[in-house]
Design an enzyme around this catalytic site. Structure first.
Site, PDB file in Angstrom:
ATOM      1  N   ASN A   1       1.601  -1.159   0.492  1.00 51.41           N
ATOM      2  CA  ASN A   1       0.133   0.109   0.224  1.00 51.41           C
ATOM      3  C   ASN A   1       0.771   0.890  -0.066  1.00 51.41           C
ATOM      4  OD1 ASN A   1       0.541   0.765   2.528  1.00 51.41           O
ATOM      5  ND2 ASN A   1      -0.792  -0.912   3.548  1.00 51.41           N
TER       6      ASN A   1
ATOM      7  N   LYS B   1       1.553   3.504   2.372  1.00 50.03           N
ATOM      8  CA  LYS B   1       2.495   3.436   3.268  1.00 50.03           C
ATOM      9  C   LYS B   1       3.436   2.747   3.450  1.00 50.03           C
ATOM     10  CE  LYS B   1       2.377   4.101   8.403  1.00 50.03           C
ATOM     11  NZ  LYS B   1       1.638   3.883   9.739  1.00 50.03           N
ATOM     12  N   GLU B   2       3.415   1.786   2.983  1.00 52.15           N
ATOM     13  CA  GLU B   2       4.199   0.646   2.812  1.00 52.15           C
ATOM     14  C   GLU B   2       5.517   1.240   1.276  1.00 52.15           C
ATOM     15  OE1 GLU B   2       2.147  -3.732   4.386  1.00 52.15           O
ATOM     16  OE2 GLU B   2       1.812  -2.546   2.132  1.00 52.15           O
TER      17      GLU B   2
ATOM     18  N   ASP C   1      -5.291  -8.896   1.897  1.00 53.10           N
ATOM     19  CA  ASP C   1      -5.100  -9.675   1.550  1.00 53.10           C
ATOM     20  C   ASP C   1      -6.085 -10.636   0.164  1.00 53.10           C
ATOM     21  OD1 ASP C   1      -4.049  -9.962   3.598  1.00 53.10           O
ATOM     22  OD2 ASP C   1      -6.169 -10.809   5.167  1.00 53.10           O
TER      23      ASP C   1
END
Length: 339
Positions: free
Chosen positions: A204, A206-207, A290
């Protein structure tokens, strides 16, 4: 490729290995009755309690609901929670022969307390910093090498809880490359360097930002990426960063999920592909990642292009965020969302 119906019908009976950190999710639901006289906290009258597979096990659950044959590979502690998790997965027709008992850890358990459809608190139980190693790692590697021979794809679901190590990733990617099947990764930023050469990685926003920051700190002060900062505030900055990360990873593709702003798909020698969000209402983002990696991977095994796979994954995420908790999405729900 044909229609979405054709792609989704191809999900059935695909054999997928899911390797990662298995977690038991416990949900306590109730209503707030009053404020506690002991402390300024709400008193919640428990009305319902339930257990669900979480972490990597939720990916396996998603795949099973979508019609795939799934082998879950992970570890649990020698405890009640571990047995409960195994029983839950088995009841969902997921092969649990790859779940190993590690007596040095407890089964990771996340307890979420929910009142009036809002999460009030989450309580985590785990042994921090316990990487899989030694005899346990050898068992896992041998199991992966044997089962991958009949697999259509491998998903690495890395929650940073110790199951995924650089050594294990190397074994998976090497065996998958030899067989010619996709390897997709739901990443943990600290492990970015060991995901090189996979089919797709699905961080995502932020990742992705944290991965850039981590690479800048650990590898030549960030010159390897050529990015001045790790805050991606505009679509232009996201697209530049995505292309640089893809080159750094030397992977086939990179799919960055952007919440209410949809997704960006990056492929070698192609322009970034923008996908608008399909969510109609958002109750809970738990489990959306997921669902994305499950649907994206299955679509690839069914012959979809990466753009088609990303589009379907985006529809699936839009369904999941409209539910409470990590609830799998069904083929029917995805098809309904596409119409």
């Amino acid at each position: 490729m044909g229609s979405y119906i054709d792609i989704i019908s191809g999900f059935k009976m695909k054999k997928i290995l899911v390797v990662g950190d298995v977690i038991l999710d416990r949900y306590i639901q109730g209503s707030v009755t009053r404020i506690s006289p002991e402390a300024p906290v709400p008193i919640i009258l428990e009305e319902k309690a339930s257990y669900q597979p979480g972490g990597s096990a939720n990916v396996a659950h998603n795949l099973a609901v979508l019609g795939a044959e799934v082998i879950q590979i992970g570890r649990i502690g020698n405890d009640f929670e571990g047995q409960l998790l195994k029983r839950s997965l088995k009841n969902k027709d997921i092969d649990i022969s790859g779940i190993f008992v590690d007596r040095d850890v407890s089964t990771i358990t996340k307890t979420r307390v929910i009142a009036q459809r809002q999460q009030v608190v989450r309580i985590d139980k785990e042994v921090v910093g316990a990487d899989v190693q030694g005899q346990m790692l050898s068992k896992v590697k041998s199991f992966v090498q044997e089962k991958i021979k009949k697999a259509d794809a491998v998903i690495i679901s890395d929650y940073g809880k110790g199951m995924i190590t650089p050594d294990l990733v190397a074994v998976i990617t090497s065996a998958a490359l030899q067989k010619g099947i996709p390897v997709t990764v739901d990443p943990k930023v600290e492990h970015f360097a060991c995901y090189k050469g996979v089919t797709c990685i699905t961080p995502n926003l932020k990742e992705a930002e944290n991965a850039i920051r981590n690479i800048k700190i650990s590898e030549d002060d960030g010159h390897i990426l050529g990015l001045k900062n790790d805050k991606l505030k505009t679509f232009e900055e996201i697209e530049i960063a995505g292309e640089r990360l893809l080159k750094y990873l030397n992977s086939e593709s990179l799919l960055i999920t952007l919440g209410e702003h949809g997704m960006r798909l990056f492929e070698k020698d192609r322009n970034p592909y923008a996908i608008e969000t399909k969510a109609r209402e958002v109750f809970d983002v738990t489990g959306a990642g997921d669902a994305v990696i499950s649907v994206f991977t299955l679509a690839l095994t069914a012959g979809a292009t990466k753009c088609e796979a990303a589009e379907l994954a985006n529809y699936a995420a839009g369904v999941v965020v409209g539910k409470l908790g990590a609830v799998p999405v069904t083929p029917e729900e995805i098809l309904q969302a596409t119409t």
